[in-house]
Design a protein around this motif. Structure first.
Motif, PDB file in Angstrom:
ATOM      1  N   THR A 180      -7.312   9.955  -2.509  1.00  0.00           N
ATOM      2  CA  THR A 180      -9.591   9.936  -2.386  1.00  0.00           C
ATOM      3  C   THR A 180     -10.135   9.342  -3.996  1.00  0.00           C
ATOM      4  OG1 THR A 180     -10.192  11.770  -1.449  1.00  0.00           O
ATOM      5  CG2 THR A 180     -11.329  11.100  -2.653  1.00  0.00           C
ATOM      6  N   CYS A 181     -10.822   7.758  -3.704  1.00  0.00           N
ATOM      7  CA  CYS A 181     -10.600   7.438  -4.821  1.00  0.00           C
ATOM      8  C   CYS A 181     -12.643   7.628  -5.308  1.00  0.00           C
ATOM      9  CB  CYS A 181     -11.884   5.431  -4.402  1.00  0.00           C
ATOM     10  SG  CYS A 181     -12.566   4.460  -5.536  1.00  0.00           S
TER      11      CYS A 181
ATOM     12  N   ASN B 203      -2.349   9.035   1.348  1.00  0.00           N
ATOM     13  CA  ASN B 203      -4.199   9.068   0.582  1.00  0.00           C
ATOM     14  C   ASN B 203      -4.244   9.068   0.021  1.00  0.00           C
ATOM     15  OD1 ASN B 203      -4.171   7.212   3.421  1.00  0.00           O
ATOM     16  ND2 ASN B 203      -4.663   8.979   4.802  1.00  0.00           N
TER      17      ASN B 203
ATOM     18  N   GLN C 233      -3.102   0.931  -2.869  1.00  0.00           N
ATOM     19  CA  GLN C 233      -2.592  -0.241  -2.948  1.00  0.00           C
ATOM     20  C   GLN C 233      -2.280  -0.443  -4.835  1.00  0.00           C
ATOM     21  OE1 GLN C 233      -5.020  -3.856  -0.740  1.00  0.00           O
ATOM     22  NE2 GLN C 233      -6.138  -4.354  -3.403  1.00  0.00           N
TER      23      GLN C 233
ATOM     24  N   ASN D 127     -14.111   7.532  -0.560  1.00  0.00           N
ATOM     25  CA  ASN D 127     -13.697   6.743   0.246  1.00  0.00           C
ATOM     26  C   ASN D 127     -11.273   7.763  -0.163  1.00  0.00           C
ATOM     27  OD1 ASN D 127     -15.130   5.813   1.194  1.00  0.00           O
ATOM     28  ND2 ASN D 127     -15.168   4.096   0.134  1.00  0.00           N
ATOM     29  N   THR D 128     -11.309   8.167   1.338  1.00  0.00           N
ATOM     30  CA  THR D 128     -10.128   8.539   1.426  1.00  0.00           C
ATOM     31  C   THR D 128      -8.990   7.598   1.810  1.00  0.00           C
ATOM     32  OG1 THR D 128     -10.596  10.684   1.364  1.00  0.00           O
ATOM     33  CG2 THR D 128      -8.412  10.236   2.080  1.00  0.00           C
ATOM     34  N   THR D 129      -8.662   6.789   1.278  1.00  0.00           N
ATOM     35  CA  THR D 129      -6.884   5.964   1.719  1.00  0.00           C
ATOM     36  C   THR D 129      -6.088   5.617   0.790  1.00  0.00           C
ATOM     37  OG1 THR D 129      -7.945   3.238   1.973  1.00  0.00           O
ATOM     38  CG2 THR D 129      -8.970   3.701   0.369  1.00  0.00           C
ATOM     39  N   PRO D 130      -5.360   4.981   1.809  1.00  0.00           N
ATOM     40  CA  PRO D 130      -3.934   4.861   0.034  1.00  0.00           C
ATOM     41  C   PRO D 130      -4.399   3.408  -0.642  1.00  0.00           C
ATOM     42  CG  PRO D 130      -2.997   4.245   2.626  1.00  0.00           C
ATOM     43  CD  PRO D 130      -4.857   4.647   2.550  1.00  0.00           C
TER      44      PRO D 130
ATOM     45  N   ILE E 152     -10.873  -0.675  -1.197  1.00  0.00           N
ATOM     46  CA  ILE E 152     -12.461  -0.791  -0.748  1.00  0.00           C
ATOM     47  C   ILE E 152     -13.132  -0.914  -1.715  1.00  0.00           C
ATOM     48  CG2 ILE E 152     -14.262   0.474   0.377  1.00  0.00           C
ATOM     49  CD1 ILE E 152     -12.091   2.340   1.936  1.00  0.00           C
TER      50      ILE E 152
ATOM     51  N   CYS F  32      -8.153   1.613  -5.314  1.00  0.00           N
ATOM     52  CA  CYS F  32      -8.812   1.788  -4.397  1.00  0.00           C
ATOM     53  C   CYS F  32      -8.715  -0.164  -3.826  1.00  0.00           C
ATOM     54  CB  CYS F  32     -10.100   2.133  -4.409  1.00  0.00           C
ATOM     55  SG  CYS F  32     -11.235   2.362  -3.119  1.00  0.00           S
TER      56      CYS F  32
ATOM     57  N   LYS G 229       0.568  -1.423  -0.146  1.00  0.00           N
ATOM     58  CA  LYS G 229      -0.050  -0.180  -0.003  1.00  0.00           C
ATOM     59  C   LYS G 229       1.149   1.666   0.229  1.00  0.00           C
ATOM     60  CE  LYS G 229      -3.992  -1.167   1.850  1.00  0.00           C
ATOM     61  NZ  LYS G 229      -5.000  -1.234   3.389  1.00  0.00           N
TER      62      LYS G 229
END
Length: 84
Positions: free
Chosen positions: A22-23, A20, A33, A28-31, A61, A59, A16
């Motif tokens: 944003t998709c 961060n 991969q 969603n705001t996430t690191p 998610i 993303c 990952k």
């Protein structure tokens, strides 16, 4: 005599990214991969040799993402290993 041949896809998560994002798909705001996808030629359901390899930043998610080139994927994977 039957010869059964085809193709199979495999995916491997390289790590990952520490930043961060944003998709654009699920918001969603996430690191993201880094994923390596390989399409294999199979003979009797056994992977024999790779036909195609691509890399994606996606993303974790919703799996929405974008393609990246091999060099950039290897750089990001090396950064991830250095930080761990």
């Amino acid at each position: 005599m039957f010869i059964i041949w085809g193709s199979k896809h495999t995916s491997k998560i390289l790590g990952k990214v520490q930043k961060n994002f944003t998709c654009n798909h699920c918001n969603n705001t996430t690191p993201f991969q880094i994923v390596k996808n390989v399409k294999w030629f199979t003979l009797y359901f056994i992977p024999v040799f790779p036909l195609e390899t691509d890399y994606r930043a996606e993303c974790p998610i919703c799996r929405y993402g974008f393609d990246i080139d091999r060099q950039r994927a290897e750089e990001l994977a090396a950064e991830i290993k250095d930080q761990n």
